[in-house]
Design a protein around this motif. Structure first.
Motif, PDB file in Angstrom:
ATOM      1  N   LEU A  44       0.827  -1.211   0.000  1.00 27.57           N
ATOM      2  CA  LEU A  44       0.000   0.000   0.000  1.00 27.57           C
ATOM      3  C   LEU A  44       0.863   1.264   0.000  1.00 27.57           C
ATOM      4  O   LEU A  44       0.527   2.246  -0.654  1.00 27.57           O
ATOM      5  CB  LEU A  44      -0.948  -0.001   1.209  1.00 27.57           C
ATOM      6  N   LEU A  45       1.980   1.211   0.732  1.00 25.81           N
ATOM      7  CA  LEU A  45       2.878   2.373   0.762  1.00 25.81           C
ATOM      8  C   LEU A  45       3.425   2.653  -0.633  1.00 25.81           C
ATOM      9  O   LEU A  45       3.552   3.800  -1.058  1.00 25.81           O
ATOM     10  CB  LEU A  45       4.025   2.142   1.750  1.00 25.81           C
ATOM     11  N   GLU A  46       3.753   1.578  -1.344  1.00 23.02           N
ATOM     12  CA  GLU A  46       4.278   1.725  -2.698  1.00 23.02           C
ATOM     13  C   GLU A  46       3.260   2.413  -3.600  1.00 23.02           C
ATOM     14  O   GLU A  46       3.614   3.233  -4.439  1.00 23.02           O
ATOM     15  CB  GLU A  46       4.627   0.350  -3.248  1.00 23.02           C
ATOM     16  N   LYS A  47       1.981   2.067  -3.381  1.00 20.73           N
ATOM     17  CA  LYS A  47       0.901   2.674  -4.167  1.00 20.73           C
ATOM     18  C   LYS A  47       0.888   4.195  -4.022  1.00 20.73           C
ATOM     19  O   LYS A  47       0.512   4.908  -4.938  1.00 20.73           O
ATOM     20  CB  LYS A  47      -0.461   2.123  -3.698  1.00 20.73           C
ATOM     21  N   VAL A  48       1.246   4.674  -2.823  1.00 22.60           N
ATOM     22  CA  VAL A  48       1.253   6.129  -2.635  1.00 22.60           C
ATOM     23  C   VAL A  48       2.663   6.692  -2.783  1.00 22.60           C
ATOM     24  O   VAL A  48       2.933   7.826  -2.401  1.00 22.60           O
ATOM     25  CB  VAL A  48       0.647   6.535  -1.263  1.00 22.60           C
ATOM     26  N   GLY A  49       3.572   5.895  -3.317  1.00 20.51           N
ATOM     27  CA  GLY A  49       4.884   6.402  -3.677  1.00 20.51           C
ATOM     28  C   GLY A  49       5.950   6.329  -2.612  1.00 20.51           C
ATOM     29  O   GLY A  49       7.008   6.934  -2.746  1.00 20.51           O
ATOM     30  N   ILE A  50       5.694   5.597  -1.521  1.00 23.14           N
ATOM     31  CA  ILE A  50       6.721   5.459  -0.492  1.00 23.14           C
ATOM     32  C   ILE A  50       7.347   4.075  -0.605  1.00 23.14           C
ATOM     33  O   ILE A  50       6.669   3.067  -0.468  1.00 23.14           O
ATOM     34  CB  ILE A  50       6.135   5.652   0.916  1.00 23.14           C
ATOM     35  N   VAL A  51       8.630   4.026  -0.869  1.00 24.47           N
ATOM     36  CA  VAL A  51       9.312   2.745  -0.972  1.00 24.47           C
ATOM     37  C   VAL A  51      10.390   2.665   0.105  1.00 24.47           C
ATOM     38  O   VAL A  51      11.268   3.520   0.183  1.00 24.47           O
ATOM     39  CB  VAL A  51       9.958   2.558  -2.360  1.00 24.47           C
ATOM     40  N   VAL A  52      10.264   1.679   0.995  1.00 23.60           N
ATOM     41  CA  VAL A  52      11.324   1.433   1.972  1.00 23.60           C
ATOM     42  C   VAL A  52      12.147   0.282   1.399  1.00 23.60           C
ATOM     43  O   VAL A  52      11.781  -0.881   1.527  1.00 23.60           O
ATOM     44  CB  VAL A  52      10.752   1.071   3.351  1.00 23.60           C
ATOM     45  N   SER A  53      13.268   0.629   0.737  1.00 22.70           N
ATOM     46  CA  SER A  53      13.934  -0.358  -0.115  1.00 22.70           C
ATOM     47  C   SER A  53      14.458  -1.571   0.652  1.00 22.70           C
ATOM     48  O   SER A  53      14.415  -2.685   0.164  1.00 22.70           O
ATOM     49  CB  SER A  53      15.065   0.306  -0.901  1.00 22.70           C
ATOM     50  N   ASP A  54      14.932  -1.366   1.889  1.00 22.92           N
ATOM     51  CA  ASP A  54      15.496  -2.505   2.629  1.00 22.92           C
ATOM     52  C   ASP A  54      14.435  -3.290   3.400  1.00 22.92           C
ATOM     53  O   ASP A  54      14.741  -4.254   4.080  1.00 22.92           O
ATOM     54  CB  ASP A  54      16.556  -2.016   3.622  1.00 22.92           C
ATOM     55  N   GLY A  55      13.185  -2.846   3.315  1.00 24.98           N
ATOM     56  CA  GLY A  55      12.131  -3.500   4.081  1.00 24.98           C
ATOM     57  C   GLY A  55      11.892  -2.750   5.375  1.00 24.98           C
ATOM     58  O   GLY A  55      12.826  -2.229   5.996  1.00 24.98           O
ATOM     59  N   ILE A  56      10.629  -2.696   5.778  1.00 25.27           N
ATOM     60  CA  ILE A  56      10.237  -1.899   6.943  1.00 25.27           C
ATOM     61  C   ILE A  56      10.924  -2.380   8.216  1.00 25.27           C
ATOM     62  O   ILE A  56      11.445  -1.588   9.003  1.00 25.27           O
ATOM     63  CB  ILE A  56       8.700  -1.941   7.113  1.00 25.27           C
ATOM     64  N   LEU A  57      10.962  -3.693   8.411  1.00 24.01           N
ATOM     65  CA  LEU A  57      11.511  -4.224   9.655  1.00 24.01           C
ATOM     66  C   LEU A  57      13.023  -4.329   9.632  1.00 24.01           C
ATOM     67  O   LEU A  57      13.644  -4.755  10.602  1.00 24.01           O
ATOM     68  CB  LEU A  57      10.887  -5.590   9.967  1.00 24.01           C
ATOM     69  N   ALA A  58      13.651  -3.962   8.509  1.00 28.87           N
ATOM     70  CA  ALA A  58      15.108  -4.063   8.416  1.00 28.87           C
ATOM     71  C   ALA A  58      15.771  -2.701   8.276  1.00 28.87           C
ATOM     72  O   ALA A  58      16.976  -2.615   8.075  1.00 28.87           O
ATOM     73  CB  ALA A  58      15.491  -4.963   7.246  1.00 28.87           C
ATOM     74  N   THR A  59      14.996  -1.621   8.382  1.00 36.02           N
ATOM     75  CA  THR A  59      15.566  -0.282   8.267  1.00 36.02           C
ATOM     76  C   THR A  59      15.570   0.378   9.651  1.00 36.02           C
ATOM     77  O   THR A  59      14.518   0.502  10.276  1.00 36.02           O
ATOM     78  CB  THR A  59      14.724   0.581   7.293  1.00 36.02           C
ATOM     79  N   PRO A  60      16.756   0.778  10.128  1.00 36.19           N
ATOM     80  CA  PRO A  60      16.819   1.428  11.445  1.00 36.19           C
ATOM     81  C   PRO A  60      15.861   2.618  11.505  1.00 36.19           C
ATOM     82  O   PRO A  60      15.711   3.347  10.526  1.00 36.19           O
ATOM     83  CB  PRO A  60      18.275   1.902  11.541  1.00 36.19           C
ATOM     84  N   GLY A  61      15.213   2.803  12.628  1.00 35.23           N
ATOM     85  CA  GLY A  61      14.265   3.910  12.758  1.00 35.23           C
ATOM     86  C   GLY A  61      12.880   3.490  12.308  1.00 35.23           C
ATOM     87  O   GLY A  61      11.915   3.540  13.078  1.00 35.23           O
ATOM     88  N   VAL A  62      12.795   3.053  11.051  1.00 28.81           N
ATOM     89  CA  VAL A  62      11.500   2.603  10.534  1.00 28.81           C
ATOM     90  C   VAL A  62      11.030   1.369  11.309  1.00 28.81           C
ATOM     91  O   VAL A  62       9.847   1.235  11.639  1.00 28.81           O
ATOM     92  CB  VAL A  62      11.595   2.286   9.022  1.00 28.81           C
ATOM     93  N   ALA A  63      11.972   0.478  11.603  1.00 29.48           N
ATOM     94  CA  ALA A  63      11.620  -0.746  12.342  1.00 29.48           C
ATOM     95  C   ALA A  63      11.043  -0.388  13.710  1.00 29.48           C
ATOM     96  O   ALA A  63      10.058  -0.979  14.159  1.00 29.48           O
ATOM     97  CB  ALA A  63      12.843  -1.642  12.487  1.00 29.48           C
ATOM     98  N   MET A  64      11.660   0.592  14.379  1.00 35.47           N
ATOM     99  CA  MET A  64      11.150   1.021  15.687  1.00 35.47           C
ATOM    100  C   MET A  64       9.729   1.560  15.553  1.00 35.47           C
ATOM    101  O   MET A  64       8.843   1.229  16.347  1.00 35.47           O
ATOM    102  CB  MET A  64      12.090   2.074  16.295  1.00 35.47           C
ATOM    103  N   ALA A  65       9.514   2.385  14.524  1.00 32.32           N
ATOM    104  CA  ALA A  65       8.166   2.913  14.297  1.00 32.32           C
ATOM    105  C   ALA A  65       7.177   1.773  14.090  1.00 32.32           C
ATOM    106  O   ALA A  65       6.049   1.801  14.591  1.00 32.32           O
ATOM    107  CB  ALA A  65       8.166   3.853  13.089  1.00 32.32           C
ATOM    108  N   ALA A  66       7.612   0.735  13.376  1.00 33.36           N
ATOM    109  CA  ALA A  66       6.718  -0.386  13.087  1.00 33.36           C
ATOM    110  C   ALA A  66       6.354  -1.156  14.359  1.00 33.36           C
ATOM    111  O   ALA A  66       5.184  -1.494  14.561  1.00 33.36           O
ATOM    112  CB  ALA A  66       7.371  -1.321  12.075  1.00 33.36           C
ATOM    113  N   VAL A  67       7.339  -1.422  15.223  1.00 36.24           N
ATOM    114  CA  VAL A  67       6.988  -2.172  16.438  1.00 36.24           C
ATOM    115  C   VAL A  67       6.134  -1.312  17.381  1.00 36.24           C
ATOM    116  O   VAL A  67       5.243  -1.819  18.057  1.00 36.24           O
ATOM    117  CB  VAL A  67       8.233  -2.750  17.176  1.00 36.24           C
ATOM    118  N   ILE A  68       6.386   0.003  17.380  1.00 36.26           N
ATOM    119  CA  ILE A  68       5.517   0.891  18.164  1.00 36.26           C
ATOM    120  C   ILE A  68       4.090   0.829  17.623  1.00 36.26           C
ATOM    121  O   ILE A  68       3.121   0.738  18.380  1.00 36.26           O
ATOM    122  CB  ILE A  68       6.057   2.351  18.155  1.00 36.26           C
TER     123      ILE A  68
END
Lengths: 275, 312
Positions: B157-181
């Motif tokens: 869904l993020l890709e559909k709106v133009g956001i690509v987390v290239s390394d994966g959400i749970l494998a990117t520092p910072g983003v992973a923390m946001a995801a578990v929160i």
């Protein structure tokens, strides 16, 4: 408090209610769908919403290899709940009915045990159980779950006993009954709703428990939560099977919570907030 | 004292039996509570003392030939200088503050909305509690599936709106923390909603109506009347949420196992890793003892606040 009586704002609020409800339900629904998918659909992009459901994942898990884990979860949760009630209910009665030295401190101590981080308990507990050769037994799991649920049962029941009028014990005692008899024959039956609520919550918390079970169980005493998480390490992630095991784990607490109705809040807050 | 007056009625006024009875009356409460207290003490107090003792030793279970060696406060000194441990402390603070703040704001807002007389609102309140009843480890697993790069629905869904987390959400520092929160917020906001809604229901309407007559806005009423009246309920919710969030383990285990790097590792996970992956029992004991002390201090302060003046 009434936020607004304007009808257009009320439409907006209704929309917020349903968007929020669906947002909170969606992940569980999505996992339910996953558990009904055939293996070729689980890695599909874009994700598939409409498909012919199959119970294959349930057949291959709960009905075959994983029935043991289901049984373990049931035994641990009900065993630990039973012990909690036997120990906790009389204590709760005394905490409500008697004044004695150290009463408040003991109550607060129990509450802080409930809040204590399980990591502080589990390491020494693990070492003790290793020495007693109880690591990997259901007994160890039943015991360690008491640390979480016994304080809960005491606090909840104390609150329920407080609602049973003291004049009832009093008249029983005047009639010559002993304190124990008054408790068993008169007060205990009147606190039945509290017993049900305590049973349900102790059961749910033990059933959902993962941390202790991960550390203290062996393959033979594995519970459902540990089984679900152990799919993690499989080379080929069988998400549909993981989801099937998860759905079976989710279902009992969900149904029990639904049955609790207005007592739900009271149980979740140890009797501190009532509806 | 109403209580003792009432208890006084139990004793028969026979002088000979009096002292024995009185002694029993003073002791019997302890007989009632003893089984529970002793069981709990054996299960908790003994292990805590054991952990404290253990924390003064160096003891690795994988090297039984070395055995235990007394090292005094070395394990504590090691922890204070352990960059990884300090990072897990910071992570835990970020996790607790982040998740509990969002749960609180969102929860209070939705509790207010769900307390209005709206079509279907009762059904919504019954359904919305579902996430809280899900075992936390399974909440984590659901999150892991939804965030999975490649086929997860969230990256899709993020890709559909133009956001690509290239390394994966749970494998990117910072983003992973946001995801578990986010997973924690999903699971526990309904709890806040339900408890606050129950609190709102029990409020008396008079002060609110009086303020409305005086022309106060909804916002003013909420801020200066409703929320202050809810103070105790909010304190209870805060206590329970903070205490639970501090010991978060299941979600982390099910999603990132503390990674990427150590960016989502909580203190509990760190203690688990030291003790049960590396079998450094002494060090792990020191870590868990420090967690225990901070949690006990925190919870005592809170508990006293919640129950101050209350009859328990």
């Amino acid at each position: 408090m009434v936020l607004t009586s304007n009808s257009r704002s009320r439409v907006l609020l209704t929309i917020i209610v349903w968007v929020a409800t669906l947002a909170f339900l969606f992940p569980v629904i999505w996992f339910l769908l996953l558990s009904l998918k055939s293996p070729d659909l689980i890695f599909a992009t874009p994700p598939v919403f409409w498909f012919k459901p199959t119970l294959g994942a349930y057949r291959e898990t709960i009905l075959s290899g994983y029935s043991n884990q289901l049984w373990n979860s049931l035994l641990v949760a009900s065993g630990s709940t039973a012990v909690c009630l036997i120990l906790g209910v009389p204590a709760a009665y005394a905490f409500d009915r008697f004044t004695f030295f150290g009463r408040k401190d003991l109550l607060f101590w129990m509450l802080s045990v409930r809040m204590a981080p399980p990591i502080a308990v589990v390491l020494p507990f693990y070492l003790v159980m290793r020495r007693l050769e109880l690591v990997g037994t259901l007994t160890a799991l039943i015991l360690v779950n008491l640390t979480v649920n016994l304080p809960l049962v005491v606090w909840l029941m104390k609150d329920f006993f407080a609602e049973v009028p003291r004049s009832l014990d009093e008249s029983a005692l005047v009639d010559g009954a002993t304190r124990l008899r008054a408790f068993v024959n008169i007060i205990f039956p009147l606190a039945a709703p509290g017993i049900v609520v305590s049973t349900v919550f102790a059961f749910i918390f033990s059933w959902n428990e993962f941390f202790f079970a991960l550390i203290l169980s062996s393959i033979n005493s594995q519970t459902l939560t540990v089984a679900a998480a152990s799919f993690w390490t499989n080379v080929q992630l069988e998400w549909h099977k993981l989801a099937a095991v998860s759905m079976v784990t989710i279902l009992p607490p969900f149904l029990l919570a639904f049955l609790l109705g207005r007592y739900l809040v009271r149980g979740l807050t140890f009797g501190a907030v009532k509806e | 004292m109403a209580r003792s007056a009432y208890l006084g009625q139990e004793s028969a006024p026979l002088p000979a039996a009096k002292s024995g009875r009185q002694l029993w009356r003073r002791l019997s409460p302890y007989v009632w509570v003893a089984p529970a207290i002793i069981a709990l003490a054996a299960l908790v107090a003994y292990p805590s003392v054991y952990a404290l003792v253990l924390s003064f030793y160096k003891w690795n279970l994988t090297r039984p030939q070395v055995g235990r060696r007394f090292v005094g406060l070395d394990n504590y000194a090691k922890a204070i200088h352990d960059e990884v441990f300090l990072e897990t402390v910071r992570n835990t603070v970020v996790f607790v503050v982040g998740s509990v703040t969002i749960e609180f704001v969102l929860g209070i807002f939705l509790a207010l909305v769900l307390s209005q007389k709206l079509p279907g609102v009762r059904l919504a309140r019954a359904l919305i509690i579902t996430p809280t009843m899900v075992a936390p480890v399974i909440a984590g697993l659901i999150g892991r599936y939804m965030f999975f790069s490649g086929y997860g629905i969230v990256p899709y869904l993020l890709e559909k709106v133009g956001i690509v987390v290239s390394d994966g959400i749970l494998a990117t520092p910072g983003v992973a923390m946001a995801a578990v929160i986010l997973i924690d917020v999903w699971q526990w906001t309904p709890f806040v909603i339900l408890v606050v809604a129950a609190g709102l229901q029990s409020l008396s309407n008079e002060p609110i109506e009086a303020a409305q007559v005086d022309g106060a806005s909804s916002w003013q009423i909420l801020y200066s009347i409703t929320l202050p009246m809810l103070k105790r309920v909010l304190l209870v919710v805060l206590l329970l949420r903070i205490m639970d969030a501090v010991k978060t383990f299941d979600i982390i285990y099910a999603t990132t196992r503390g990674g990427p790097g150590n960016t989502t590792m909580t203190v509990t996970y760190f203690g688990f890793q030291q003790g049960l992956n590396f079998f450094e029992m002494g060090y792990a004991a020191a870590i868990s003892f420090m967690i225990l002390i901070s949690v006990v201090i925190l919870s005592q302060a809170f508990i006293r606040g919640v129950y101050r003046g209350a009859h328990i």
